[in-house]
Design a protein around this motif. Structure first.
Motif, PDB file in Angstrom:
ATOM      1  N   ALA A  16      34.376  77.170  24.352  1.00 14.72           N
ATOM      2  CA  ALA A  16      35.375  76.876  25.382  1.00 14.72           C
ATOM      3  C   ALA A  16      36.789  77.077  24.837  1.00 14.72           C
ATOM      4  CB  ALA A  16      35.198  75.451  25.910  1.00 14.72           C
ATOM      5  N   GLU A  17      37.015  76.631  23.604  1.00 16.60           N
ATOM      6  CA  GLU A  17      38.329  76.819  22.980  1.00 16.60           C
ATOM      7  C   GLU A  17      38.675  78.296  22.855  1.00 16.60           C
ATOM      8  OE1 GLU A  17      38.042  74.834  19.229  1.00 16.60           O
ATOM      9  OE2 GLU A  17      38.111  72.831  20.110  1.00 16.60           O
ATOM     10  N   ILE A  18      37.671  79.125  22.588  1.00 15.26           N
ATOM     11  CA  ILE A  18      37.888  80.556  22.402  1.00 15.26           C
ATOM     12  C   ILE A  18      38.161  81.261  23.730  1.00 15.26           C
ATOM     13  CG2 ILE A  18      36.767  82.730  21.718  1.00 15.26           C
ATOM     14  CD1 ILE A  18      35.287  81.071  19.541  1.00 15.26           C
ATOM     15  N   VAL A  19      37.357  80.960  24.767  1.00 16.23           N
ATOM     16  CA  VAL A  19      37.440  81.736  26.013  1.00 16.23           C
ATOM     17  C   VAL A  19      38.393  81.159  27.058  1.00 16.23           C
ATOM     18  CG1 VAL A  19      35.106  82.627  25.650  1.00 16.23           C
ATOM     19  CG2 VAL A  19      35.437  80.670  27.178  1.00 16.23           C
ATOM     20  N   SER A  20      38.667  79.851  27.007  1.00 12.40           N
ATOM     21  CA  SER A  20      39.504  79.234  28.043  1.00 12.40           C
ATOM     22  C   SER A  20      40.876  79.885  28.195  1.00 12.40           C
ATOM     23  CB  SER A  20      39.687  77.735  27.797  1.00 12.40           C
ATOM     24  OG  SER A  20      38.505  77.060  28.099  1.00 12.40           O
ATOM     25  N   PRO A  21      41.615  80.154  27.108  1.00 15.26           N
ATOM     26  CA  PRO A  21      42.941  80.761  27.287  1.00 15.26           C
ATOM     27  C   PRO A  21      42.895  82.091  28.046  1.00 15.26           C
ATOM     28  CG  PRO A  21      42.707  79.920  25.054  1.00 15.26           C
ATOM     29  CD  PRO A  21      41.351  79.831  25.694  1.00 15.26           C
ATOM     30  N   THR A  22      41.899  82.912  27.761  1.00 14.13           N
ATOM     31  CA  THR A  22      41.763  84.199  28.451  1.00 14.13           C
ATOM     32  C   THR A  22      41.459  83.985  29.924  1.00 14.13           C
ATOM     33  OG1 THR A  22      40.991  85.271  26.428  1.00 14.13           O
ATOM     34  CG2 THR A  22      40.449  86.357  28.510  1.00 14.13           C
ATOM     35  N   ILE A  23      40.523  83.084  30.207  1.00 21.57           N
ATOM     36  CA  ILE A  23      40.146  82.801  31.600  1.00 21.57           C
ATOM     37  C   ILE A  23      41.346  82.252  32.369  1.00 21.57           C
ATOM     38  CG2 ILE A  23      38.717  81.277  33.046  1.00 21.57           C
ATOM     39  CD1 ILE A  23      36.478  81.654  30.904  1.00 21.57           C
ATOM     40  N   GLU A  24      42.084  81.326  31.747  1.00 20.91           N
ATOM     41  CA  GLU A  24      43.257  80.741  32.410  1.00 20.91           C
ATOM     42  C   GLU A  24      44.369  81.760  32.596  1.00 20.91           C
ATOM     43  OE1 GLU A  24      44.108  77.305  30.002  1.00 20.91           O
ATOM     44  OE2 GLU A  24      42.250  76.317  30.624  1.00 20.91           O
ATOM     45  N   ASP A  25      44.575  82.655  31.621  1.00 19.63           N
ATOM     46  CA  ASP A  25      45.587  83.711  31.757  1.00 19.63           C
ATOM     47  C   ASP A  25      45.281  84.635  32.924  1.00 19.63           C
ATOM     48  OD1 ASP A  25      47.003  82.720  29.620  1.00 19.63           O
ATOM     49  OD2 ASP A  25      46.353  84.276  28.192  1.00 19.63           O
ATOM     50  N   GLU A  55      35.016  85.740  43.372  1.00 18.95           N
ATOM     51  CA  GLU A  55      34.261  86.878  43.881  1.00 18.95           C
ATOM     52  C   GLU A  55      33.518  87.584  42.745  1.00 18.95           C
ATOM     53  OE1 GLU A  55      33.926  87.625  47.234  1.00 18.95           O
ATOM     54  OE2 GLU A  55      34.874  85.652  47.240  1.00 18.95           O
ATOM     55  N   VAL A  56      32.538  88.389  43.108  1.00 16.32           N
ATOM     56  CA  VAL A  56      31.736  89.110  42.128  1.00 16.32           C
ATOM     57  C   VAL A  56      32.629  89.986  41.242  1.00 16.32           C
ATOM     58  CG1 VAL A  56      29.920  90.852  41.839  1.00 16.32           C
ATOM     59  CG2 VAL A  56      29.681  89.084  43.581  1.00 16.32           C
ATOM     60  N   GLU A  57      33.613  90.643  41.859  1.00 12.92           N
ATOM     61  CA  GLU A  57      34.517  91.511  41.089  1.00 12.92           C
ATOM     62  C   GLU A  57      35.289  90.702  40.049  1.00 12.92           C
ATOM     63  OE1 GLU A  57      34.765  91.252  44.520  1.00 12.92           O
ATOM     64  OE2 GLU A  57      33.491  92.987  44.976  1.00 12.92           O
ATOM     65  N   ASP A  58      35.679  89.472  40.407  1.00 16.83           N
ATOM     66  CA  ASP A  58      36.382  88.594  39.467  1.00 16.83           C
ATOM     67  C   ASP A  58      35.485  88.267  38.288  1.00 16.83           C
ATOM     68  OD1 ASP A  58      38.621  88.450  41.203  1.00 16.83           O
ATOM     69  OD2 ASP A  58      37.708  86.774  42.286  1.00 16.83           O
ATOM     70  N   CYS A  59      34.228  87.959  38.580  1.00 14.28           N
ATOM     71  CA  CYS A  59      33.274  87.626  37.509  1.00 14.28           C
ATOM     72  C   CYS A  59      33.124  88.807  36.550  1.00 14.28           C
ATOM     73  CB  CYS A  59      31.915  87.247  38.098  1.00 14.28           C
ATOM     74  SG  CYS A  59      31.895  85.660  38.966  1.00 14.28           S
ATOM     75  N   ALA A  60      33.082  90.028  37.107  1.00  6.96           N
ATOM     76  CA  ALA A  60      32.950  91.218  36.264  1.00  6.96           C
ATOM     77  C   ALA A  60      34.177  91.385  35.363  1.00  6.96           C
ATOM     78  CB  ALA A  60      32.752  92.459  37.134  1.00  6.96           C
ATOM     79  N   LYS A  61      35.366  91.166  35.918  1.00  5.77           N
ATOM     80  CA  LYS A  61      36.602  91.285  35.121  1.00  5.77           C
ATOM     81  C   LYS A  61      36.619  90.231  34.007  1.00  5.77           C
ATOM     82  CE  LYS A  61      39.384  92.923  38.969  1.00  5.77           C
ATOM     83  NZ  LYS A  61      40.372  92.534  39.980  1.00  5.77           N
ATOM     84  N   ILE A  62      36.256  89.007  34.360  1.00  4.20           N
ATOM     85  CA  ILE A  62      36.232  87.925  33.372  1.00  4.20           C
ATOM     86  C   ILE A  62      35.210  88.241  32.287  1.00  4.20           C
ATOM     87  CG2 ILE A  62      35.661  85.481  33.008  1.00  4.20           C
ATOM     88  CD1 ILE A  62      36.820  85.033  35.883  1.00  4.20           C
ATOM     89  N   SER A  63      34.049  88.756  32.687  1.00  3.02           N
ATOM     90  CA  SER A  63      33.002  89.097  31.733  1.00  3.02           C
ATOM     91  C   SER A  63      33.498  90.134  30.720  1.00  3.02           C
ATOM     92  CB  SER A  63      31.776  89.640  32.480  1.00  3.02           C
ATOM     93  OG  SER A  63      30.757  89.973  31.571  1.00  3.02           O
ATOM     94  N   ARG A  64      34.192  91.157  31.197  1.00 10.88           N
ATOM     95  CA  ARG A  64      34.708  92.185  30.286  1.00 10.88           C
ATOM     96  C   ARG A  64      35.736  91.588  29.325  1.00 10.88           C
ATOM     97  NH1 ARG A  64      34.106  95.262  35.005  1.00 10.88           N
ATOM     98  NH2 ARG A  64      36.268  94.913  35.656  1.00 10.88           N
ATOM     99  N   ALA A  65      36.643  90.761  29.847  1.00 12.64           N
ATOM    100  CA  ALA A  65      37.692  90.165  29.010  1.00 12.64           C
ATOM    101  C   ALA A  65      37.100  89.209  27.977  1.00 12.64           C
ATOM    102  CB  ALA A  65      38.712  89.441  29.888  1.00 12.64           C
ATOM    103  N   VAL A  84      28.538  85.398  33.715  1.00 13.49           N
ATOM    104  CA  VAL A  84      29.730  84.789  34.301  1.00 13.49           C
ATOM    105  C   VAL A  84      29.453  84.642  35.784  1.00 13.49           C
ATOM    106  CG1 VAL A  84      32.203  85.016  34.738  1.00 13.49           C
ATOM    107  CG2 VAL A  84      31.251  85.820  32.564  1.00 13.49           C
ATOM    108  N   SER A  85      29.599  83.417  36.303  1.00 13.49           N
ATOM    109  CA  SER A  85      29.269  83.173  37.702  1.00 13.49           C
ATOM    110  C   SER A  85      30.164  82.106  38.306  1.00 13.49           C
ATOM    111  CB  SER A  85      27.806  82.731  37.828  1.00 13.49           C
ATOM    112  OG  SER A  85      27.623  81.470  37.217  1.00 13.49           O
ATOM    113  N   SER A  86      30.036  81.956  39.613  1.00 10.47           N
ATOM    114  CA  SER A  86      30.708  80.855  40.310  1.00 10.47           C
ATOM    115  C   SER A  86      29.869  79.599  40.107  1.00 10.47           C
ATOM    116  CB  SER A  86      30.827  81.169  41.801  1.00 10.47           C
ATOM    117  OG  SER A  86      29.596  80.919  42.445  1.00 10.47           O
TER     118      SER A  86
END
Length: 197
Positions: A16-25, A55-65, A84-86
């Motif tokens: 969570a510490e590693i991925v949260s900043p990217t997800i929040e950005d 949305e599914v597209e958001d999940c895909a973008k988050i997954s790549r990042a 990555v899901s809702s």
């Protein structure tokens, strides 16, 4: 963030510490993260917009990042699947603000230790007071210390589905004419009358 249920295990908290900043950005919030082992290790990430929904597209973008960050940090030994899901309609409640947001809805809560002789509670959320989650059960309204909650999720009900559809319509994600296809949805209420123990 470490005081909530977003990440329970030590490895989950580290992830969570590693991925949260990217997800929040990217404009989203981490709802839950779990590293699950089995035939193949899976990292499950649930995320949503601050106002709810994804949305599914958001999940895909988050997954790549997130994949790019994890490739650099390499916190997981061996191969793993990234999901990555809702949070879904009958979502897990992992933060105090989730319990406030869903006041008035049915919920199942598992405690990490016995509280008044039981670990499981099912009832209607009545909000939050200080660090306690208020829930109306058969015996009346009780307060459960948030720190003693091991797991909590909404119970899938017609009211919850209607609220979710209204939210998606408000966000412009579905149109009025599409709502007709949801008229025949039946919810599984068979466990609503279960004895909680």
């Amino acid at each position: 963030m470490l005081a909530d249920l977003t990440a329970k295990a030590a490895i989950d908290r580290r992830l969570a510490e590693i991925v949260s900043p990217t997800i929040e950005d990217m404009g989203f919030e981490l709802v839950r993260i779990r590293l699950m082992s089995g035939k193949r290790t899976t990292l499950q990430i649930m995320t949503e917009r601050p106002d709810g929904g994804i949305e599914v597209e958001d999940c895909a973008k988050i997954s790549r990042a997130v994949s790019a960050i994890l490739d650099v940090e390499d916190p997981i030994s061996g191969e793993f699947n990234l999901e990555v899901s809702s949070p879904g309609i009958d979502r897990p409640l992992t933060r105090l603000k989730d319990f406030e947001r869903y006041e008035g809805y049915e919920v199942k809560i598992d405690a990490s230790e016995l509280i008044d002789g039981r670990r499981r509670f099912k009832g209607v959320l009545q909000g939050v007071e200080d660090n306690e989650v208020l829930i109306e059960i058969q015996e009346g309204t009780i307060g459960l210390d948030f720190d003693l909650i091991a797991d909590a999720k909404l119970v899938l009900t017609d009211e919850l589905i209607a609220e979710s559809l209204a939210q998606r319509k408000k966000q412009g994600l579905i149109q009025e004419e599409d709502l007709g296809e949801f008229d025949d949805i039946e919810t599984d209420t068979s466990d609503l009358d279960e004895e909680t123990s």
